[in-house]
Structures are given as structure tokens and as C-alpha cells.
Design an enzyme around this catalytic site. Structure first.
Site, PDB file in Angstrom:
ATOM      1  N   SER A 172      63.519   9.052  31.748  1.00 30.44           N
ATOM      2  CA  SER A 172      64.827   9.927  31.615  1.00 30.44           C
ATOM      3  C   SER A 172      65.654   9.060  30.826  1.00 30.44           C
ATOM      4  O   SER A 172      65.866   8.045  30.439  1.00 30.44           O
ATOM      5  CB  SER A 172      65.768   9.891  33.239  1.00 30.44           C
ATOM      6  OG  SER A 172      64.590  10.320  34.258  1.00 30.44           O
TER       7      SER A 172
HETATM    8  N1  SAH Z   1      61.457   7.217  37.196  1.00 30.20           N
HETATM    9  C1  SAH Z   1      60.407   7.801  35.870  1.00 30.20           C
HETATM   10  C2  SAH Z   1      60.910   9.213  35.241  1.00 30.20           C
HETATM   11  C3  SAH Z   1      59.189   9.022  35.251  1.00 30.20           C
HETATM   12  S1  SAH Z   1      59.850  11.035  35.535  1.00 30.20           S
HETATM   13  C4  SAH Z   1      60.926   6.585  34.340  1.00 30.20           C
HETATM   14  O1  SAH Z   1      61.607   5.374  35.311  1.00 30.20           O
HETATM   15  O2  SAH Z   1      59.884   6.427  34.066  1.00 30.20           O
HETATM   16  C5  SAH Z   1      59.181  12.022  36.876  1.00 30.20           C
HETATM   17  C6  SAH Z   1      57.471  11.632  37.208  1.00 30.20           C
HETATM   18  O3  SAH Z   1      57.643  12.471  38.815  1.00 30.20           O
HETATM   19  C7  SAH Z   1      56.290  11.968  36.843  1.00 30.20           C
HETATM   20  O4  SAH Z   1      55.530  10.578  36.167  1.00 30.20           O
HETATM   21  C8  SAH Z   1      55.839  12.692  37.299  1.00 30.20           C
HETATM   22  O5  SAH Z   1      54.557  12.829  37.536  1.00 30.20           O
HETATM   23  C9  SAH Z   1      56.763  12.352  38.720  1.00 30.20           C
HETATM   24  N2  SAH Z   1      56.321  13.328  39.950  1.00 30.20           N
HETATM   25  C10 SAH Z   1      56.052  14.200  40.002  1.00 30.20           C
HETATM   26  N3  SAH Z   1      56.217  14.995  41.718  1.00 30.20           N
HETATM   27  C11 SAH Z   1      56.139  13.944  42.179  1.00 30.20           C
HETATM   28  C12 SAH Z   1      55.341  13.364  43.257  1.00 30.20           C
HETATM   29  N4  SAH Z   1      55.250  14.421  44.330  1.00 30.20           N
HETATM   30  N5  SAH Z   1      55.472  12.429  43.510  1.00 30.20           N
HETATM   31  C13 SAH Z   1      55.383  11.209  43.415  1.00 30.20           C
HETATM   32  N6  SAH Z   1      55.208  11.795  41.680  1.00 30.20           N
HETATM   33  C14 SAH Z   1      56.337  12.439  41.454  1.00 30.20           C
END
Ligand code: SAH
Length: 261
Positions: free
Chosen positions: A104
Site C-alpha cells: 500500500s
Molecule cells: N499489508 C500488505 C499489503 C498487501 S496487499 C503490505 O504491507 O504489503 C493485500 C494482501 O491481502 C494480499 O497479499 C492478498 O493476498 C491478501 N489477502 C486477500 N484476501 C485475504 C484473506 N482472506 N486472508 C489473508 N490475506 C488475504
């Protein structure tokens, strides 16, 4: 002009847009100019000036919690992106982390973290208690939270990203982040109750499991669909009387999906 009460009356209600005054601030007005891209090598050698500049921009945009600014100024964001993207690591932009997912924007990480700090249960040291981070991705948000919470449980559904976060965190030797491979839609009951829950992926609604696993006095900050392909940040506060929701500014997160892949 009268000020709305801090805690509107229950039962749970949904505040839309401007009426969400208790937790809302005006949308940031400062336009963040892209940073002059630093050469990758120099950034890796000395990320401090670029990071300090990022923190100044976050403050100018309205992030006012000194602890959040300090945490954002401490974590090496360039360690969480591919080497080709290192020169952009401290720009206020989301960057790809593989498998169609993104790290993000710093301003969104800071905004959500600040909202969590404002509402979540904090101990005498000012730190949040246990926090659940849904969607570990590359692990950046989890490491920011680790500066501000006693324990961070961070769950990711994609095995490859979970492994990537593991290798990103290994050299940092952070003892209070627990990386979990699993479906965060069900929360993570073993760490509950949580002082705060933060999500980096947005679904149609905030799963009931998250509300159940939230401590009384705790706060959830998550993106939720608001229709027509739009998303907004939703803040949920849990008290003895019930659950209060506020819908804040529009955001753009990857979808919350079920199951482990
Ligand atoms: N906080 C992260 C942002 C990653 S993007 C960072 O700092 O990099 C959001 C992430 O949520 C993705 O990797 C995606 O695979 C994950 N995601 C989506 N649905 C999910 C779920 N039900 N449980 C766990 N992770 C999930």
C-alpha cells in the site's frame, strides 16, 4: 456550529461521508509530488534522507500522531520491494509485490495505522495490545505495526507472499510479529481478543469473525465495498453497548478473497 457527540447513540449505525465526524478528518489536501528517483545503490546505502522526506510529506498531509510518524520513519520500506523498484520505495505510491498484489501507499499505511492507534486499546506505555493484520503481503504494514503494538498477528492467504514476508522479516529479527498462512476472512482466533484489526484487502462487508475477535474497546480499520466497484475505509469500534461503524474516505485495495492458495 454544534459538534457531534464523540460516541453516537447505539444500536449500531452507519455514518456516511461527512457525518462520520468523530473519526474523520478532511481528506488530505497536500498533493504529494513524486520524489526524484534516487539511484537504487545509493538508496540501499543511505535510505535515511528519502525516508525523512516521506515522513515530512506524511506530516504535511495530516498524519499527526508522532508515534506513527516515528514508526514510518524507522522501517526500511525499500527492503520490502523488488530491487528494480527500490528507487521508488519512498514515493507515496503503491508498488507491485508479485501475484497481482501491492504494497500500500505509505500515506494509506500511515492513515490506517493512525486510525487504529486513535481507537484501539492501548496499554500504559501507549502501545496497542495484540493486533491482527489481515493480508501480510510483503510484511511492511506488519513491521510498522510491530513498533506500535505488543504483538502483531499477520495473516496471508497466498503461500508465496507469506514466504516472501518471512524472508523479508528474517534479517530484521522482530520478535513480536507472528506470520500466519491462512484465510484471514475467518480472522485468527488463537490471538483473540484483539485490541485492533487492520485489513489491506477489501470485501463486500467486514467479516463477522473480525468483530467477534475484537476486544471490547478495540477498533477495526478496513476497506469495504461501497457499490459500483468503489471502496471506502470503514472504522468499527466495539463497546459494551454494541458496535459503531463509520465510513470514511474512498480507497483502492485488492479484493479480500477466501481460501488459501
Ligand atoms: N499489508 C500488505 C499489503 C498487501 S496487499 C503490505 O504491507 O504489503 C493485500 C494482501 O491481502 C494480499 O497479499 C492478498 O493476498 C491478501 N489477502 C486477500 N484476501 C485475504 C484473506 N482472506 N486472508 C489473508 N490475506 C488475504
Amino acid at each position: 456550529m454544534s459538534t457531534p457527540p464523540q460516541r453516537p447513540s447505539f444500536p449500531a449505525r452507519i455514518d456516511l461521508g461527512q457525518s462520520a465526524r468523530p473519526v474523520s478528518r478532511p481528506a488530505p489536501r497536500v498533493v504529494v509530488q513524486p520524489a526524484a528517483a534516487a539511484p537504487a545503490g545509493s538508496m540501499a546505502r543511505d535510505p535515511v534522507p528519502a525516508r525523512a522526506r516521506m515522513v515530512r510529506l506524511l506530516a504535511a498531509e495530516g498524519i499527526s500522531d508522532a508515534r506513527v510518524l516515528r514508526a514510518m520513519g524507522t522501517v526500511d520500506r525499500h527492503r520490502f520491494v523488488d530491487s528494480a523498484l527500490v528507487p521508488q520505495a519512498y514515493e507515496d505510491t503503491a508498488l507491485p509485490i508479485g501475484l497481482g498484489q501491492t504494497i500500500s501507499k505509505p500515506s494509506v499505511v500511515a492513515r490506517m495505522t493512525e486510525l487504529l492507534m486513535q481507537g484501539g486499546l492501548r496499554g500504559p506505555d501507549g502501545k496497542l495490545g495484540r493486533v491482527l493484520d489481515i493480508g501480510t503481503g510483503c510484511g511492511y504494514q506488519a513491521v510498522v505495526l510491530a513498533q506500535l503494538a505488543s504483538e502483531v498477528y499477520s495473516i496471508e492467504r497466498l503461500r508465496d507472499l507469506h514466504e516472501k514476508a518471512r524472508s523479508n522479516l528474517r534479517p530484521l529479527r522482530i520478535a513480536n510479529v507472528h506470520l500466519i498462512l491462512g484465510d484471514g476472512m475467518a480472522g485468527f482466533a488463537r490471538g483473540a481478543p484483539y485490541a485492533g484489526i487492520i485489513a489491506a484487502a477489501g470485501g463486500e462487508a467486514v467479516p463477522e469473525a473480525w468483530i467477534e475477535q475484537l476486544a471490547v474497546g478495540g477498533r477495526i480499520v478496513a476497506p469495504v465495498a461501497t457499490g459500483a466497484g468503489q471502496q471506502a475505509l470503514v472504522v468499527i469500534d466495539k463497546s459494551r453497548q454494541g458496535v459503531q461503524r463509520a465510513v470514511l474516505e474512498a480507497v483502492n485495495f485488492v479484493p479480500l478473497k477466501s481460501g488459501v492458495a
